[in-house]
Design a protein around this motif. Structure first.
Motif, PDB file in Angstrom:
ATOM      1  N   GLY A 108      68.783  85.823  48.118  1.00 57.65           N
ATOM      2  CA  GLY A 108      68.627  84.436  47.706  1.00 57.65           C
ATOM      3  C   GLY A 108      69.719  84.015  46.754  1.00 57.65           C
ATOM      4  N   GLU A 109      69.492  82.905  46.050  1.00 54.05           N
ATOM      5  CA  GLU A 109      70.522  82.333  45.178  1.00 54.05           C
ATOM      6  C   GLU A 109      70.905  83.299  44.062  1.00 54.05           C
ATOM      7  OE1 GLU A 109      71.462  78.419  42.386  1.00 54.05           O
ATOM      8  OE2 GLU A 109      69.483  78.636  43.330  1.00 54.05           O
ATOM      9  N   GLY A 110      72.198  83.572  43.945  1.00 51.55           N
ATOM     10  CA  GLY A 110      72.716  84.411  42.876  1.00 51.55           C
ATOM     11  C   GLY A 110      72.588  85.896  43.107  1.00 51.55           C
ATOM     12  N   ALA A 111      72.109  86.318  44.273  1.00 47.38           N
ATOM     13  CA  ALA A 111      71.859  87.743  44.514  1.00 47.38           C
ATOM     14  C   ALA A 111      73.124  88.586  44.360  1.00 47.38           C
ATOM     15  CB  ALA A 111      71.264  87.932  45.909  1.00 47.38           C
ATOM     16  N   ASP A 112      74.205  88.182  45.002  1.00 48.62           N
ATOM     17  CA  ASP A 112      75.433  88.972  44.949  1.00 48.62           C
ATOM     18  C   ASP A 112      75.980  89.046  43.524  1.00 48.62           C
ATOM     19  OD1 ASP A 112      75.253  89.361  47.661  1.00 48.62           O
ATOM     20  OD2 ASP A 112      76.723  87.817  48.178  1.00 48.62           O
ATOM     21  N   ARG A 113      75.917  87.921  42.819  1.00 46.29           N
ATOM     22  CA  ARG A 113      76.431  87.895  41.444  1.00 46.29           C
ATOM     23  C   ARG A 113      75.605  88.807  40.540  1.00 46.29           C
ATOM     24  NH1 ARG A 113      80.195  88.343  37.923  1.00 46.29           N
ATOM     25  NH2 ARG A 113      79.919  87.113  36.009  1.00 46.29           N
ATOM     26  N   LEU A 114      74.286  88.766  40.676  1.00 46.85           N
ATOM     27  CA  LEU A 114      73.428  89.623  39.856  1.00 46.85           C
ATOM     28  C   LEU A 114      73.744  91.092  40.084  1.00 46.85           C
ATOM     29  CD1 LEU A 114      70.992  90.159  37.997  1.00 46.85           C
ATOM     30  CD2 LEU A 114      69.531  89.993  40.018  1.00 46.85           C
ATOM     31  N   LEU A 115      73.844  91.505  41.339  1.00 47.19           N
ATOM     32  CA  LEU A 115      74.122  92.902  41.649  1.00 47.19           C
ATOM     33  C   LEU A 115      75.502  93.321  41.130  1.00 47.19           C
ATOM     34  CD1 LEU A 115      72.675  93.119  45.267  1.00 47.19           C
ATOM     35  CD2 LEU A 115      71.620  93.908  43.139  1.00 47.19           C
ATOM     36  N   GLN A 116      76.452  92.388  41.186  1.00 55.72           N
ATOM     37  CA  GLN A 116      77.792  92.689  40.684  1.00 55.72           C
ATOM     38  C   GLN A 116      77.763  92.936  39.178  1.00 55.72           C
ATOM     39  OE1 GLN A 116      80.506  89.347  40.674  1.00 55.72           O
ATOM     40  NE2 GLN A 116      82.305  90.663  40.787  1.00 55.72           N
ATOM     41  N   ILE A 117      77.031  92.100  38.443  1.00 61.13           N
ATOM     42  CA  ILE A 117      76.959  92.254  36.990  1.00 61.13           C
ATOM     43  C   ILE A 117      76.276  93.564  36.612  1.00 61.13           C
ATOM     44  CG2 ILE A 117      75.989  91.302  34.862  1.00 61.13           C
ATOM     45  CD1 ILE A 117      76.151  88.526  36.201  1.00 61.13           C
ATOM     46  N   LEU A 118      75.209  93.903  37.309  1.00 73.32           N
ATOM     47  CA  LEU A 118      74.429  95.093  36.963  1.00 73.32           C
ATOM     48  C   LEU A 118      75.126  96.385  37.371  1.00 73.32           C
ATOM     49  CD1 LEU A 118      70.840  93.908  37.946  1.00 73.32           C
ATOM     50  CD2 LEU A 118      71.824  94.030  35.655  1.00 73.32           C
ATOM     51  N   GLY A 119      75.945  96.336  38.411  1.00 78.08           N
ATOM     52  CA  GLY A 119      76.596  97.546  38.904  1.00 78.08           C
ATOM     53  C   GLY A 119      75.628  98.419  39.684  1.00 78.08           C
ATOM     54  N   ASP A 120      76.057  99.638  39.983  1.00 80.23           N
ATOM     55  CA  ASP A 120      75.265 100.545  40.811  1.00 80.23           C
ATOM     56  C   ASP A 120      74.528 101.617  40.017  1.00 80.23           C
ATOM     57  OD1 ASP A 120      76.062  99.299  43.208  1.00 80.23           O
ATOM     58  OD2 ASP A 120      77.943 100.436  43.195  1.00 80.23           O
ATOM     59  N   GLY A 121      74.705 101.623  38.697  1.00 79.53           N
ATOM     60  CA  GLY A 121      74.140 102.690  37.885  1.00 79.53           C
ATOM     61  C   GLY A 121      72.908 102.280  37.105  1.00 79.53           C
ATOM     62  N   LYS A 122      72.886 102.622  35.816  1.00 75.79           N
ATOM     63  CA  LYS A 122      71.722 102.382  34.969  1.00 75.79           C
ATOM     64  C   LYS A 122      71.429 100.904  34.759  1.00 75.79           C
ATOM     65  CE  LYS A 122      72.083 106.698  32.329  1.00 75.79           C
ATOM     66  NZ  LYS A 122      72.253 107.267  30.966  1.00 75.79           N
ATOM     67  N   GLY A 123      72.405 100.057  35.032  1.00 80.46           N
ATOM     68  CA  GLY A 123      72.203  98.622  34.875  1.00 80.46           C
ATOM     69  C   GLY A 123      71.094  98.074  35.755  1.00 80.46           C
ATOM     70  N   ARG A 124      70.727  98.779  36.806  1.00 82.68           N
ATOM     71  CA  ARG A 124      69.677  98.313  37.713  1.00 82.68           C
ATOM     72  C   ARG A 124      68.274  98.751  37.275  1.00 82.68           C
ATOM     73  NH1 ARG A 124      71.436  97.764  43.982  1.00 82.68           N
ATOM     74  NH2 ARG A 124      73.612  97.173  43.694  1.00 82.68           N
ATOM     75  N   SER A 125      68.170  99.436  36.148  1.00 83.36           N
ATOM     76  CA  SER A 125      66.868  99.885  35.654  1.00 83.36           C
ATOM     77  C   SER A 125      66.047  98.713  35.129  1.00 83.36           C
ATOM     78  CB  SER A 125      67.053 100.899  34.520  1.00 83.36           C
ATOM     79  OG  SER A 125      67.815 102.003  34.935  1.00 83.36           O
ATOM     80  N   VAL A 126      64.745  98.685  35.444  1.00 80.68           N
ATOM     81  CA  VAL A 126      63.856  97.687  34.845  1.00 80.68           C
ATOM     82  C   VAL A 126      63.750  97.981  33.355  1.00 80.68           C
ATOM     83  CG1 VAL A 126      61.511  96.785  34.764  1.00 80.68           C
ATOM     84  CG2 VAL A 126      62.580  97.291  36.966  1.00 80.68           C
ATOM     85  N   ALA A 127      64.153  97.014  32.532  1.00 82.54           N
ATOM     86  CA  ALA A 127      64.284  97.255  31.100  1.00 82.54           C
ATOM     87  C   ALA A 127      63.240  96.544  30.252  1.00 82.54           C
ATOM     88  CB  ALA A 127      65.674  96.806  30.633  1.00 82.54           C
ATOM     89  N   GLU A 128      62.810  95.356  30.687  1.00 88.17           N
ATOM     90  CA  GLU A 128      62.007  94.518  29.795  1.00 88.17           C
ATOM     91  C   GLU A 128      61.057  93.634  30.593  1.00 88.17           C
ATOM     92  OE1 GLU A 128      62.678  90.624  26.861  1.00 88.17           O
ATOM     93  OE2 GLU A 128      64.415  91.758  27.583  1.00 88.17           O
ATOM     94  N   PHE A 129      59.889  93.424  30.010  1.00 92.31           N
ATOM     95  CA  PHE A 129      58.961  92.397  30.472  1.00 92.31           C
ATOM     96  C   PHE A 129      58.664  91.508  29.280  1.00 92.31           C
ATOM     97  CE2 PHE A 129      54.284  91.343  30.615  1.00 92.31           C
ATOM     98  CZ  PHE A 129      54.418  90.246  31.440  1.00 92.31           C
ATOM     99  N   GLY A 130      58.838  90.185  29.441  1.00 89.71           N
ATOM    100  CA  GLY A 130      58.615  89.263  28.338  1.00 89.71           C
ATOM    101  C   GLY A 130      57.830  88.039  28.761  1.00 89.71           C
ATOM    102  N   ILE A 131      57.131  87.458  27.786  1.00 90.03           N
ATOM    103  CA  ILE A 131      56.317  86.256  27.998  1.00 90.03           C
ATOM    104  C   ILE A 131      56.765  85.180  27.021  1.00 90.03           C
ATOM    105  CG2 ILE A 131      53.986  85.289  27.895  1.00 90.03           C
ATOM    106  CD1 ILE A 131      52.904  88.069  28.578  1.00 90.03           C
ATOM    107  N   GLY A 132      57.117  83.990  27.527  1.00 91.29           N
ATOM    108  CA  GLY A 132      57.547  82.879  26.678  1.00 91.29           C
ATOM    109  C   GLY A 132      56.379  82.257  25.921  1.00 91.29           C
ATOM    110  N   THR A 133      56.623  81.882  24.649  1.00 86.35           N
ATOM    111  CA  THR A 133      55.545  81.359  23.796  1.00 86.35           C
ATOM    112  C   THR A 133      55.932  80.075  23.058  1.00 86.35           C
ATOM    113  OG1 THR A 133      56.276  82.799  21.978  1.00 86.35           O
ATOM    114  CG2 THR A 133      54.532  83.655  23.414  1.00 86.35           C
ATOM    115  N   ASN A 134      57.012  79.437  23.477  1.00 85.31           N
ATOM    116  CA  ASN A 134      57.492  78.243  22.777  1.00 85.31           C
ATOM    117  C   ASN A 134      57.285  77.016  23.660  1.00 85.31           C
ATOM    118  OD1 ASN A 134      59.093  76.156  21.622  1.00 85.31           O
ATOM    119  ND2 ASN A 134      60.417  77.667  20.643  1.00 85.31           N
TER     120      ASN A 134
END
Length: 315
Positions: free
Chosen positions: A224-250
């Motif tokens: 979908g939109e931005g898929a190639d760019r996201l994968l490029q930024i993250l790279g093929d290594g540890k950048g693809r690890s799920v790092a955070e779950f957050g909930i907005g409160t503002n």
């Protein structure tokens, strides 16, 4: 009000800056025009105000120069107003461990200084953020569902982190503007799909959806939109690890395309990939990329805590 007057209010309300304290503003060539009013505001409040300029980083989560890290650790209070975020860096972690009150403002614009999330009633934001953090603190298993897509992961034993926008006590830190509660999922436990329809760091505000597939804690597909760019930024290594779950409160925050504000919007949650070593995880990837989506259902240990974006708390 001119921007320096606005910044004086921010420094008093959000950092509790006092006359005689050492106050440091870290910036880069991209954000320096907005950093200067913060420096001047600190000086007007009687602080020993300092401004340090560095070369812009290549991505969020990249460490600043050692001299910058040392200066942050020596300050009473500091703001990092840079193109890419210094939030998830060892430099920030070590500075706050030593007592620095520190706010990060990655990619902030002049509009964001004057409108939206930064105009919030931060007492209200702090209260709600604290209650959502408690939910994360006591949880073990999280499930997120949106339009038939589901992601599950464990947070068992991990601590929720509040980012309230109020950092007046020694060693407190977070974004400005702010309003989120977040946690580091247990590495390797996240599996399923995420339908992203808000924004993605490095891509901006989305006009179409982005479907992400996660397996054993790692991003394995994007469509979908931005898929190639996201994968490029993250790279093929540890950048693809799920790092955070957050909930907005503002409730004052808006989806602007800038994740600094987007991930704080009430009714949104976000999943980030990359580093989480600085807030309870084990991954150091040199990158941290947030993906924001609106109005999901969220359950913790089988209890619904968000329904179509509306946070549900026990009274």
């Amino acid at each position: 009000m001119d921007l320096t007057e606005v910044c004086e209010g921010i420094l008093k309300k959000c950092l509790g800056l006092k006359s005689g304290e050492t106050f440091l503003v870290i910036t880069d060539d991209v954000e320096k025009s907005l950093a200067e009013p913060l420096y001047l505001a600190g000086r007007a409040l009687g602080a020993e105000s300092m401004l340090m300029l560095m070369k812009e980083r290549k991505r969020s989560g990249e460490e600043p120069p050692r001299a910058i890290a040392a200066a942050l650790a020596a300050a009473d209070a500091a703001i990092c107003i840079t193109q890419f975020s210094l939030t998830h860096t060892k430099a920030r972690k070590e500075a706050v461990a030593g007592g620095t009150r520190l706010a990060t403002m990655p990619g902030i614009t002049e509009d964001m200084f004057l409108n939206g999330a930064i105009t919030a009633n931060y007492n209200e934001v702090k209260t709600l953020t604290g209650r959502v953090t408690d939910l994360l603190d006591h949880g073990r298993q999280v499930s997120i569902e949106k339009e038939g897509h589901r992601l599950t992961f464990s947070v068992d034993g991990r601590s929720g982190i509040p980012s309230t926008g109020v950092y007046t006590q020694s060693g407190e830190s977070g974004n400005l503007p702010s309003g989120e509660a977040f946690i580091a999922p247990i590495e390797g436990t996240a599996s399923g799909e995420i339908l992203v329809d808000g924004s993605v760091v490095g891509v901006g505000r989305l006009d179409a959806t982005l479907l992400l597939t996660v397996d054993h804690g790692r991003l394995v597909g994007a469509k979908g939109e931005g898929a190639d760019r996201l994968l490029q930024i993250l790279g093929d290594g540890k950048g693809r690890s799920v790092a955070e779950f957050g909930i907005g409160t503002n409730r004052w925050a808006r989806i602007t395309g800038n994740v600094l504000e987007d991930e704080k919007v009430y009714g949104t949650v976000h999943i980030a990939f990359g580093s989480n070593l600085t807030f309870g995880g084990t991954v150091e990837a040199g990158v941290h990329i947030d993906c924001v989506f609106r109005n999901p259902d969220v359950s913790i240990d089988g209890r619904t805590v968000m329904k179509k974006g509306e946070i549900i708390l026990d009274e």
